[in-house]
Design a protein around this motif. Sequence first.
Motif, PDB file in Angstrom:
ATOM      1  N   VAL A  21       0.841  -1.206   0.000  1.00 36.04           N
ATOM      2  CA  VAL A  21       0.000   0.000   0.000  1.00 36.04           C
ATOM      3  C   VAL A  21       0.875   1.254   0.000  1.00 36.04           C
ATOM      4  CG1 VAL A  21      -1.764   1.253   1.332  1.00 36.04           C
ATOM      5  CG2 VAL A  21      -1.852  -1.249   1.188  1.00 36.04           C
ATOM      6  N   HIS A  22       0.617   2.144  -0.956  1.00 37.73           N
ATOM      7  CA  HIS A  22       1.380   3.400  -0.995  1.00 37.73           C
ATOM      8  C   HIS A  22       0.887   4.341   0.106  1.00 37.73           C
ATOM      9  CE1 HIS A  22       2.804   7.358  -2.375  1.00 37.73           C
ATOM     10  NE2 HIS A  22       3.855   6.653  -2.735  1.00 37.73           N
ATOM     11  N   ASN A  23       1.822   5.201   0.553  1.00 35.56           N
ATOM     12  CA  ASN A  23       1.541   6.144   1.650  1.00 35.56           C
ATOM     13  C   ASN A  23       0.375   7.108   1.395  1.00 35.56           C
ATOM     14  OD1 ASN A  23       3.702   5.280   3.328  1.00 35.56           O
ATOM     15  ND2 ASN A  23       5.160   6.439   2.082  1.00 35.56           N
ATOM     16  N   ASP A  38       6.867   4.014   0.130  1.00 37.27           N
ATOM     17  CA  ASP A  38       6.926   4.843  -1.077  1.00 37.27           C
ATOM     18  C   ASP A  38       7.104   3.933  -2.284  1.00 37.27           C
ATOM     19  OD1 ASP A  38       9.698   4.282  -1.374  1.00 37.27           O
ATOM     20  OD2 ASP A  38      10.304   6.131  -0.391  1.00 37.27           O
ATOM     21  N   SER A  39       7.181   4.528  -3.466  1.00 35.91           N
ATOM     22  CA  SER A  39       7.141   3.703  -4.677  1.00 35.91           C
ATOM     23  C   SER A  39       8.300   2.702  -4.737  1.00 35.91           C
ATOM     24  CB  SER A  39       7.103   4.578  -5.933  1.00 35.91           C
ATOM     25  OG  SER A  39       7.772   5.782  -5.741  1.00 35.91           O
ATOM     26  N   LEU A  40       9.483   3.137  -4.368  1.00 32.27           N
ATOM     27  CA  LEU A  40      10.623   2.219  -4.467  1.00 32.27           C
ATOM     28  C   LEU A  40      10.606   1.166  -3.359  1.00 32.27           C
ATOM     29  CD1 LEU A  40      13.228   1.513  -5.975  1.00 32.27           C
ATOM     30  CD2 LEU A  40      14.439   2.858  -4.284  1.00 32.27           C
ATOM     31  N   SER A 212      11.121  12.518  -0.296  1.00 34.50           N
ATOM     32  CA  SER A 212      10.172  11.517  -0.800  1.00 34.50           C
ATOM     33  C   SER A 212       9.252  11.123   0.355  1.00 34.50           C
ATOM     34  CB  SER A 212      10.941  10.278  -1.266  1.00 34.50           C
ATOM     35  OG  SER A 212      11.564   9.661  -0.156  1.00 34.50           O
ATOM     36  N   THR A 213       8.171  10.417   0.063  1.00 36.07           N
ATOM     37  CA  THR A 213       7.233  10.083   1.156  1.00 36.07           C
ATOM     38  C   THR A 213       7.891   9.136   2.168  1.00 36.07           C
ATOM     39  OG1 THR A 213       6.172   8.217   0.018  1.00 36.07           O
ATOM     40  CG2 THR A 213       5.221  10.400  -0.335  1.00 36.07           C
ATOM     41  N   GLY A 214       8.736   8.235   1.673  1.00 29.23           N
ATOM     42  CA  GLY A 214       9.437   7.325   2.593  1.00 29.23           C
ATOM     43  C   GLY A 214      10.361   8.107   3.521  1.00 29.23           C
TER      44      GLY A 214
HETATM   45  P1  13P Z   1       7.160   8.646  -3.409  1.00 23.54           P
HETATM   46  O1  13P Z   1       8.045   7.711  -4.150  1.00 23.54           O
HETATM   47  O2  13P Z   1       7.892   9.712  -2.679  1.00 23.54           O
HETATM   48  O3  13P Z   1       6.199   7.894  -2.543  1.00 23.54           O
HETATM   49  O4  13P Z   1       6.315   9.456  -4.473  1.00 23.54           O
HETATM   50  C1  13P Z   1       5.418   8.865  -5.325  1.00 23.54           C
HETATM   51  C2  13P Z   1       4.520   9.836  -5.909  1.00 23.54           C
HETATM   52  O5  13P Z   1       3.766   9.545  -6.785  1.00 23.54           O
HETATM   53  C3  13P Z   1       4.568  11.184  -5.381  1.00 23.54           C
HETATM   54  O6  13P Z   1       3.552  11.922  -5.922  1.00 23.54           O
END
Ligand code: 13P
Length: 301
Positions: A21-23, A38-40, A212-214
């Motif tokens: 689940v993404h943040n 986060d995505s990575l 980044s969100t992470g």
């Molecule tokens: P993050 O990799 O920082 O979670 O960002 C993804 C994203 O889509 C930010 O808008």
Amino acid sequence: MSNLADKIKKLKKERQALILVHNYQLPEVQDIADHLGDSLELSRIAAKSDAKVIVFCGVHFMAETASILCPDKKIIMPDAKSGCPMANMITAEDLRELKSRHPKAVVVGYVNTSADVKAELDICCTSTNAVDIVNKLKNAEEIIFIPDKYLADYVSKKTGRVLVSRDGYCPTHVKILPEDIVKSVRKHPQAKVIVHPECTPEVISLADEALSTGKMCKYVRESQAKEFIIGTEVGIIYRLHKDNPTKKFYPATELAICPNMKRNTQEKVLWALEELKEEVKVPDDIRRRAKKSIEKMLEMV
Ligand code: 13P
Ligand code: SF4
């Protein structure tokens, strides 16, 4: 735990599935996550896990990245219409055309791109490592950096490199205005201001940190500060509260909502597990080329 959440838990076991689940996802989806990130971070978890099925609650390029890294797993999205408008701002053909005008350039692309575009890159990057990667390209005569012009501007300022970019941007992050930050700081003068590097340069210049969100989650956890103004998609605030119950969080603006990130619900996750749909599978030729750009990133950082 809700009835739906119980059903999801049971079925997830039967299917040997992992829920990533993404943040930015809705609270009800965050609550059923095996991993939030986060995505990575999420793609790395997908690659390491021995689950047979990955339920990816995020946007399409994230599920594609998981498919690129783990072709033997079934990657499913509860709502396959969850796209990323920024990723859709550049096609592989657009990038080939840009490359033909800069034949000597090293091509760096944000993870927020389709698999077709990743197949055209030399190196993929995320908002966590974009600055490090560009810093390491000391011998590159020229660097193309796509698709986000604001991330490119941020990286360019941090590294002192001129980057060839395009007119891509995130429609959610541009809703955060400099005056939102100024007003929030006036209301909460003790708060630290943390924003995403997808924000405009004017917003980033008013922040303590662009993360980044992470990295935002880590920064808040480790900070002595008690209050934070958050300049990114508002969904992350639910996680920040949950992880740091004694700290206070103020969204820079309530308007920073990514509608695509909000399409998933517990009900859709349950259907996805029942029907094992919608599968996201990157064709093998594209996958192999796209994987090289991701591996290059992982090698460099
Ligand atoms: P993050 O990799 O920082 O979670 O960002 C993804 C994203 O889509 C930010 O808008
Ligand atoms: Fe794409 Fe922006 Fe949504 Fe992130 S917040 S998924 S960059 S549209």
